[in-house]
Motif scaffolding. Structure first.
Motif, short mmCIF file in Angstrom:
data_model
loop_
_atom_site.label_atom_id
_atom_site.label_comp_id
_atom_site.label_asym_id
_atom_site.label_seq_id
_atom_site.Cartn_x
_atom_site.Cartn_y
_atom_site.Cartn_z
N ASP A 31 -96.78 27.56 -16.47
CA ASP A 31 -95.22 26.77 -15.95
C ASP A 31 -94.31 27.62 -15.74
OD1 ASP A 31 -96.31 24.27 -16.17
OD2 ASP A 31 -96.15 24.00 -18.43
N ARG A 34 -94.65 29.39 -12.27
CA ARG A 34 -94.38 28.61 -11.38
C ARG A 34 -92.66 28.37 -11.42
NH1 ARG A 34 -96.44 24.56 -13.34
NH2 ARG A 34 -98.50 24.56 -11.99
N GLY A 35 -92.00 28.56 -12.72
CA GLY A 35 -90.38 28.35 -12.73
C GLY A 35 -89.86 29.41 -12.02
N GLY A 345 -90.39 25.04 -13.98
CA GLY A 345 -91.53 25.14 -13.36
C GLY A 345 -92.31 23.86 -13.60
N SER A 348 -91.69 21.07 -10.51
CA SER A 348 -91.43 22.12 -9.02
C SER A 348 -91.16 21.08 -8.06
CB SER A 348 -92.86 22.68 -8.94
OG SER A 348 -93.93 22.01 -8.98
#
Length: 411
Positions: A31, A34-35, A345, A348
Motif C-alpha cells: 500500500d 502504491r501510495g 495507496g 489509488s
C-alpha cells in the motif's frame, strides 16, 4: 503523456495453506509503495519545470525538474518509473485478489467475468479521461489505465497457471514482441521524420544501426496505430502520437504485470517471512539484463514505447523498490512513517481521478481566494511550487477524509 493514474492487497496465495476462513492482514508495504507512486503522479501540480526555468542557474531545481518529466527517449528519470510501478503493483495484488475471491467461494467463471468487466471499465475510464476537453470521444489506448485494462485479463488467466508456464509466457511475450519489431523494415535513408512529428531538434535522440528499429514514430507500433486508431471516429485522421506512445505497448506492459505477479506469489508463499534474497536476485538479474540488451545494441531502453529491455530494466527497479518498502515497513515496522503514503495507496483509483478532474477547480479557487500577494510570498519564481503544494495538500486531505470514513473506490 501524463502518468496520472483498489485492488485488494491483503490475502493469501492461490496455493497457500492458510485456512480460507482466516482473513490475512493487508500488506502495508505494498500500500505504501502504491501510495508513493500515486503521490509522484499527483505531484505534477508542483510544476518543477516552471520553477527550474525561473532559476536557470540552479542545479538543484533542474535535477528536481528532470525527475518530474519523462526523458525524451532512451534511459529514464524518476517520473518514468510511475507507470511501470503502478502496473507492477497491479500484478502483485492479483494473487491476493484471487485468493480473496476464493475465500468467498467465488467460482472461476464468475471471477473471469468480473475480470473482463474490470478490464473494460479500466479501458473506458482511460478513454473518458483522455477525452476531457475534446470535441468528440478521443479514442487512444496508450495511457496507463487503458494499457493495464488491455492486459489485465491475460494476466488473470496466467495467474492460474503453474509458475513454470508463467515464466515461459513472460519470455515468449518479450521475445516475440522484440522479434516482430526487429523484422519490421527500417525506414528508407531519406525518410522524412518531420512527417511523423519528429522535429529536427529531436534528431539527436534518433537511434542508429539495428537499434533504429525502435526509433520514434518509425516503427511497427506506429504502423499499427495508423491503421487501428483510424478505425474509430476522429476529427482528423490519426498520423502520429507526438510523444511516440503506442497502443501495442500493452503487450510488453503485460510482462511488467507478470513480474508483479511473481513477486506477489513469492510474498504470499514465504509469509510471514519476507523473501528478500529472491526479490533482490530478481531485481539485479532483470536490471542487468535490460542494461545489457541496451549497451549491446540488441534492444534499447525506451519507456515511451515500452521496449522489452525497458520491461526488464524497470521491472528490476520495481523489485528493488518493493524490497526497500518491505524492509522499512514490514521488517522494521515503520507503519507511522508510511501512513501518509498508505492513505493514498489504499485509494489509488480515487487518487487517479482526483489528479485528473480536480486540478483546474482547486488551483483556480486558490488563486481567487489567496491572490498573488499570498501566492508570491516566496517570490514569483516559487509561486508554481507553493500553489502546487497547497493543491497537493488538498488532494491528500480529501483522500484522508475518505480513509477515515472507509470510502474506497474499487473497480
Amino acid at each position: 503523456m501524463s502518468d496520472r493514474k483498489q485492488l485488494d492487497t491483503g490475502g493469501a496465495d492461490i496455493e497457500s495453506s492458510t485456512p480460507l476462513l482466516t482473513k490475512p492482514p493487508r500488506n502495508v508495504a505494498v500500500d505504501a509503495y502504491r501510495g508513493l507512486v500515486m503521490l509522484l503522479m499527483m505531484a505534477e501540480v508542483l510544476r518543477l519545470s516552471a520553477v527550474a526555468r525561473a532559476y536557470p542557474n540552479s542545479l538543484f531545481w533542474h535535477i528536481l525538474a528532470f525527475n518530474q518529466t519523462h526523458v525524451e527517449w532512451t534511459w529514464f528519470g524518476l517520473h518514468d518509473l510511475i507507470q511501470p510501478s503502478f502496473t507492477f503493483l497491479v500484478g502483485v495484488a492479483l494473487p491476493y485478489s484471487i485468493r480473496s475471491r476464493q475465500r468467498k467461494g467465488e467460482t472461476f467463471a464468475h471471477s473471469l467475468a468480473h475480470t473482463i468487466i474490470r478490464s473494460f471499465i479500466l479501458i473506458a475510464l482511460g478513454i473518458f479521461l483522455r477525452s476531457i476537453g475534446k470535441p468528440i470521444t478521443y479514442f487512444t489506448f496508450e495511457d496507463t489505465l487503458t494499457q493495464i485494462g488491455l492486459g489485465y485479463t491475460f494476466a488473470f488467466l496466467l495467474a492460474w497457471c503453474k509458475p513454470r508456464w508463467q515464466w515461459i509466457a513472460f519470455a515468449a511475450i518479450l521475445f516475440g514482441y522484440w522479434l516482430a519489431w526487429a523484422l519490421y523494415p527500417l525506414p528508407p535513408a531519406n525518410f522524412d521524420y518531420a512527417s511523423v512529428g519528429v522535429t529536427p531538434e529531436w534528431h539527436s535522440h534518433l537511434l542508429h544501426g539495428f537499434a533504429a528499429h525502435w526509433n520514434k514514430n518509425a516503427n511497427l507500433g506506429q504502423a499499427f496505430d495508423v491503421w487501428f486508431l483510424n478505425l474509430f471516429p476522429r476529427t482528423s485522421p490519426f498520423l502520429f502520437n507526438r510523444g511516440g506512445y503506442l497502443t501495442l505497448s500493452f503487450i510488453p506492459t503485460l510482462g511488467t504485470m507478470l513480474l508483479g505477479l511473481f513477486a506477489g506469489r513469492w510474498l504470499i508463499a514465504s509469509a510471514p517471512q519476507i523473501p528478500f534474497r529472491r526479490l533482490l536476485i530478481a531485481a539485479t538479474a532483470l536490471t542487468a539484463g535490460g542494461v545489457l540488451l541496451h549497451v549491446l545494441g540488441i534492444n534499447p531502453i525506451v519507456k515511451r514505447i515500452w521496449t522489452p529491455a525497458w520491461t526488464l530494466f524497470s521491472g528490476g527497479l520495481c523489485f528493488y523498490i518493493l524490497a526497500a518498502f518491505l524492509w522499512l515497513v514490514d521488517k522494521h515496522k515503520q507503519h507511522r512513517l508510511a501512513f501518509p503514503l498508505v492513505v493514498v495507496g489504499m485509494n489509488s483509483i480515487a487518487a487517479y481521478l482526483i489528479a485528473h478532474l480536480w486540478e483546474d477547480f482547486v488551483e483556480s479557487s486558490l488563486r481567487t481566494h489567496l491572490g498573488d500577494r499570498v501566492l508570491n510570498i516566496f517570490g514569483t519564481g516559487l509561486q508554481p511550487l507553493l500553489l502546487g503544494g497547497l493543491t497537493l495538500l488538498i488532494y491528500w486531505y480529501a483522500l484522508y477524509w475518505m480513509y477515515r470514513r472507509n470510502i474506497f473506490l474499487r473497480i
